[in-house]
Scaffold this motif. Structure first.
Motif, PDB file in Angstrom:
ATOM      1  N   ARG A   1     -10.636  -4.371  -8.016  1.00 22.46           N
ATOM      2  CA  ARG A   1     -11.344  -4.872  -6.826  1.00 22.46           C
ATOM      3  C   ARG A   1     -10.445  -4.712  -5.608  1.00 22.46           C
ATOM      4  O   ARG A   1      -9.216  -4.804  -5.717  1.00 22.46           O
ATOM      5  N   PHE A   2     -11.069  -4.497  -4.459  1.00 30.57           N
ATOM      6  CA  PHE A   2     -10.342  -4.386  -3.199  1.00 30.57           C
ATOM      7  C   PHE A   2     -10.777  -5.498  -2.261  1.00 30.57           C
ATOM      8  O   PHE A   2     -11.961  -5.870  -2.218  1.00 30.57           O
ATOM      9  N   CYS A   3      -9.830  -6.014  -1.529  1.00 38.42           N
ATOM     10  CA  CYS A   3     -10.118  -7.089  -0.575  1.00 38.42           C
ATOM     11  C   CYS A   3     -11.108  -6.604   0.479  1.00 38.42           C
ATOM     12  O   CYS A   3     -11.019  -5.470   0.963  1.00 38.42           O
ATOM     13  N   THR A   4     -12.020  -7.462   0.858  1.00 38.18           N
ATOM     14  CA  THR A   4     -13.007  -7.101   1.867  1.00 38.18           C
ATOM     15  C   THR A   4     -12.479  -7.253   3.288  1.00 38.18           C
ATOM     16  O   THR A   4     -13.133  -6.849   4.243  1.00 38.18           O
ATOM     17  N   ARG A   5     -11.284  -7.816   3.439  1.00 31.27           N
ATOM     18  CA  ARG A   5     -10.670  -7.962   4.763  1.00 31.27           C
ATOM     19  C   ARG A   5      -9.594  -6.901   4.999  1.00 31.27           C
ATOM     20  O   ARG A   5      -9.477  -6.360   6.087  1.00 31.27           O
ATOM     21  N   CYS A   6      -8.741  -6.673   3.973  1.00 31.23           N
ATOM     22  CA  CYS A   6      -7.655  -5.696   4.127  1.00 31.23           C
ATOM     23  C   CYS A   6      -7.890  -4.566   3.124  1.00 31.23           C
ATOM     24  O   CYS A   6      -9.028  -4.256   2.793  1.00 31.23           O
TER      25      CYS A   6
ATOM     26  N   ARG B   1       2.662   3.007  -0.662  1.00 31.67           N
ATOM     27  CA  ARG B   1       3.272   2.388   0.513  1.00 31.67           C
ATOM     28  C   ARG B   1       2.292   2.221   1.669  1.00 31.67           C
ATOM     29  O   ARG B   1       2.332   1.222   2.382  1.00 31.67           O
ATOM     30  N   ALA B   2       1.405   3.180   1.862  1.00 37.01           N
ATOM     31  CA  ALA B   2       0.441   3.058   2.955  1.00 37.01           C
ATOM     32  C   ALA B   2      -0.458   1.844   2.750  1.00 37.01           C
ATOM     33  O   ALA B   2      -0.850   1.179   3.719  1.00 37.01           O
ATOM     34  N   THR B   3      -0.786   1.537   1.481  1.00 36.40           N
ATOM     35  CA  THR B   3      -1.602   0.349   1.208  1.00 36.40           C
ATOM     36  C   THR B   3      -0.871  -0.917   1.617  1.00 36.40           C
ATOM     37  O   THR B   3      -1.438  -1.795   2.286  1.00 36.40           O
ATOM     38  N   TYR B   4       0.400  -1.036   1.227  1.00 37.35           N
ATOM     39  CA  TYR B   4       1.173  -2.220   1.604  1.00 37.35           C
ATOM     40  C   TYR B   4       1.271  -2.345   3.125  1.00 37.35           C
ATOM     41  O   TYR B   4       1.070  -3.426   3.689  1.00 37.35           O
ATOM     42  N   ASP B   5       1.593  -1.234   3.807  1.00 41.86           N
ATOM     43  CA  ASP B   5       1.756  -1.281   5.260  1.00 41.86           C
ATOM     44  C   ASP B   5       0.449  -1.603   5.966  1.00 41.86           C
ATOM     45  O   ASP B   5       0.401  -2.439   6.881  1.00 41.86           O
ATOM     46  N   ALA B   6      -0.628  -0.943   5.560  1.00 39.42           N
ATOM     47  CA  ALA B   6      -1.909  -1.136   6.223  1.00 39.42           C
ATOM     48  C   ALA B   6      -2.441  -2.546   5.995  1.00 39.42           C
ATOM     49  O   ALA B   6      -2.974  -3.180   6.920  1.00 39.42           O
TER      50      ALA B   6
ATOM     51  N   HIS C   1      -6.161   6.587   2.535  1.00 45.06           N
ATOM     52  CA  HIS C   1      -6.676   7.823   1.942  1.00 45.06           C
ATOM     53  C   HIS C   1      -5.809   9.024   2.325  1.00 45.06           C
ATOM     54  O   HIS C   1      -5.644   9.957   1.532  1.00 45.06           O
ATOM     55  N   ARG C   2      -5.252   8.985   3.508  1.00 43.06           N
ATOM     56  CA  ARG C   2      -4.475  10.140   3.980  1.00 43.06           C
ATOM     57  C   ARG C   2      -3.067  10.170   3.403  1.00 43.06           C
ATOM     58  O   ARG C   2      -2.538  11.256   3.098  1.00 43.06           O
ATOM     59  N   TYR C   3      -2.430   9.001   3.248  1.00 45.43           N
ATOM     60  CA  TYR C   3      -0.999   9.003   2.953  1.00 45.43           C
ATOM     61  C   TYR C   3      -0.585   8.347   1.635  1.00 45.43           C
ATOM     62  O   TYR C   3       0.535   8.593   1.153  1.00 45.43           O
ATOM     63  N   ASP C   4      -1.407   7.521   1.030  1.00 43.66           N
ATOM     64  CA  ASP C   4      -0.942   6.654  -0.057  1.00 43.66           C
ATOM     65  C   ASP C   4      -0.401   7.429  -1.254  1.00 43.66           C
ATOM     66  O   ASP C   4       0.554   6.995  -1.901  1.00 43.66           O
ATOM     67  N   THR C   5      -1.003   8.558  -1.575  1.00 40.95           N
ATOM     68  CA  THR C   5      -0.597   9.311  -2.767  1.00 40.95           C
ATOM     69  C   THR C   5       0.377  10.447  -2.453  1.00 40.95           C
ATOM     70  O   THR C   5       0.693  11.247  -3.343  1.00 40.95           O
ATOM     71  N   GLU C   6       0.876  10.498  -1.230  1.00 41.64           N
ATOM     72  CA  GLU C   6       1.822  11.551  -0.858  1.00 41.64           C
ATOM     73  C   GLU C   6       3.132  11.411  -1.642  1.00 41.64           C
ATOM     74  O   GLU C   6       3.691  10.322  -1.767  1.00 41.64           O
ATOM     75  N   PHE C   7       3.613  12.510  -2.168  1.00 42.37           N
ATOM     76  CA  PHE C   7       4.855  12.476  -2.930  1.00 42.37           C
ATOM     77  C   PHE C   7       6.066  12.521  -1.997  1.00 42.37           C
ATOM     78  O   PHE C   7       6.119  13.353  -1.083  1.00 42.37           O
TER      79      PHE C   7
ATOM     80  N   VAL D   1      -9.762   2.438  -2.167  1.00 39.73           N
ATOM     81  CA  VAL D   1     -10.437   1.540  -1.260  1.00 39.73           C
ATOM     82  C   VAL D   1     -11.416   2.317  -0.389  1.00 39.73           C
ATOM     83  O   VAL D   1     -11.164   3.462  -0.005  1.00 39.73           O
ATOM     84  N   GLN D   2     -12.563   1.686  -0.086  1.00 42.01           N
ATOM     85  CA  GLN D   2     -13.593   2.335   0.733  1.00 42.01           C
ATOM     86  C   GLN D   2     -13.967   1.443   1.906  1.00 42.01           C
ATOM     87  O   GLN D   2     -13.790   0.227   1.873  1.00 42.01           O
TER      88      GLN D   2
END
Length: 404
Positions: free
Chosen positions: A13-18, A324-329, A348-354, A399-400
């Motif tokens: 599940r993903f938070c509806t706020r963040c 990391r993008a998830t934590y930062d965002a 979506h753009r950065y989270d899976t970047e190696f 997350v969507q």
């Protein structure tokens, strides 16, 4: 449902706020836990809002920050030295938060902090400059650099056994403040924020002090775990002496009780906002952001002192589906810096970047091959989070935007 590792919930599940998910692991007492089952502690209410977002509401609407600052002043009045001696210890790396903490205590509350630092695995250029800028800002510092041979071994073991190469650093960083405080007889230690800011039990934020169990325990080589290995095995199998392990061992209770040590969170007394801390540190102590964004994210100012940082967040992506993008965002959405829609796009753009920039240096530091690195990473992927598509690993859930 696919099998979930690490005790994670099988339903994602993903938070509806963040943008955080219910896979976020809770903080544990690192030297007591093998790291194999870091139980999630973030909670979601009936509206799908995570506990970190609910606490952000509390910070904004229910806490009397003027009253909290008065409490901080009273605490400092009680401990402030009258002879120029150190009256508090501030552990930190010279990053934005530790610079903010030390400077506010000195300039706004008249304290004389001794700053203490557990050295990164490998300093970045900007991290070392910021460390020097911190000292040029008028602070005394004790930089503790652990035995490189031992630390490299523990880092490798933590990566191979736990997919958590940061564990030995976290242990050392957590213990160095109380250890130096006990050594010099300074009873007041200030940390920055409580991890409950980010999703642990909200009630933990009601206390200004850290639970002493994080520091105080009689060292026991037959129950203590470092890098997923019993301390006794580190001595018997790997030839590490008890003296070598000393920096990673809990502080003996009588040493901290003797000085009536107290570990306080500054975030209890002052409204915590990492981006505002960055602006403050930049203005007052010439703190520098990086010249390029951090791999795996869009930010340039957070956790930029250690070359292993991006790799650490890549391991959280592998284990928990949270990069990391998830934590930062998530953090910046809660603090009103970006919208949720912007956060979703950034994830979506950065989270899976190696993190390729320092990959070779870090694997050489740990003494492992590239093949071994990917063997560990792929074994750590929980089947309920990852699947292979045309030979490539893909996240099953991202997350969507709520409008989609």
């Amino acid at each position: 449902m696919k099998k979930a590792l690490y005790g994670l919930p099988e339903e994602v599940r993903f938070c509806t706020r963040c943008v955080i998910s219910n896979q976020r692991p809770g903080s544990v007492v690192e030297f007591k836990n093998t790291g194999k089952e870091p139980k999630p502690t973030i909670k979601f209410d009936d509206e799908g809002v995570c506990s970190a977002c609910r606490f952000a509401e509390i910070k904004e609407n229910k806490i009397d920050w003027d009253l909290r600052k008065k409490e901080l002043l009273e605490l400092c009045d009680w401990h402030r030295s009258k002879d120029g001696s150190y009256d508090c210890v501030v552990p930190g790396s010279g990053g934005k938060d530790s610079v903010f903490t030390a400077h506010v205590l000195r300039e706004q509350y008249g304290m004389n902090p001794l700053t203490v630092t557990w050295a990164p695995h490998i300093y970045t250029e900007v991290g070392w400059r910021n460390m020097q800028n911190w000292m040029r800002c008028g602070f005394d510092n004790m930089l503790f650099t652990p035995d490189a041979k031992v630390h490299r071994l523990l880092t490798r073991l933590a990566f191979e056994n736990l997919c958590h190469p940061f564990q030995p650093f976290i242990i050392g960083q957590r213990l160095i403040g109380p250890r130096i405080a006990a050594l010099y007889g300074i009873p007041l230690i200030f940390y920055g924020e409580n991890q409950a800011e980010y999703g642990n039990d909200i009630e933990a934020n009601d206390k200004p002090t850290m639970d002493p169990q994080f520091f105080m325990e009689e060292p026991d080589l037959d129950s203590l775990v470092l890098g997923g290995v019993l301390a006794r095995e580190l001595v018997d199998r790997y030839g590490i002496s008890i003296n070598d392990l000393n920096p990673y061992l809990p502080v003996q209770p009588d040493r901290l009780k003797k000085i009536n040590a107290e570990m306080h969170y500054l975030s209890y007394y002052i409204k915590w906002d990492p981006q505002e801390n960055y602006y403050y540190a930049s203005e007052h102590c010439d703190f520098e952001a990086n010249t390029m964004r951090t791999e795996g994210s869009y930010s340039k100012y957070s956790s930029i002192d250690d070359r292993i940082d991006p790799l650490h967040y890549f391991t959280t992506l592998a284990k928990f589906g949270i990069g990391r993008a998830t934590y930062d965002a998530a953090q910046e959405i809660r603090n009103g810096k970006i919208t949720r829609e912007e956060g979703v796009s950034l994830v979506h753009r950065y989270d899976t970047e190696f993190p390729s920039k320092d990959f070779r240096e870090i694997t050489e530091y740990m003494g492992i091959t590239e093949d071994r690195f990917w063997e560990v990473i792929d074994a750590a992927r929980s089947p309920h989070l990852w699947e292979k598509v045309d030979g490539d690993w893909k996240l099953r859930h991202q997350v969507q935007n709520l409008s989609i």
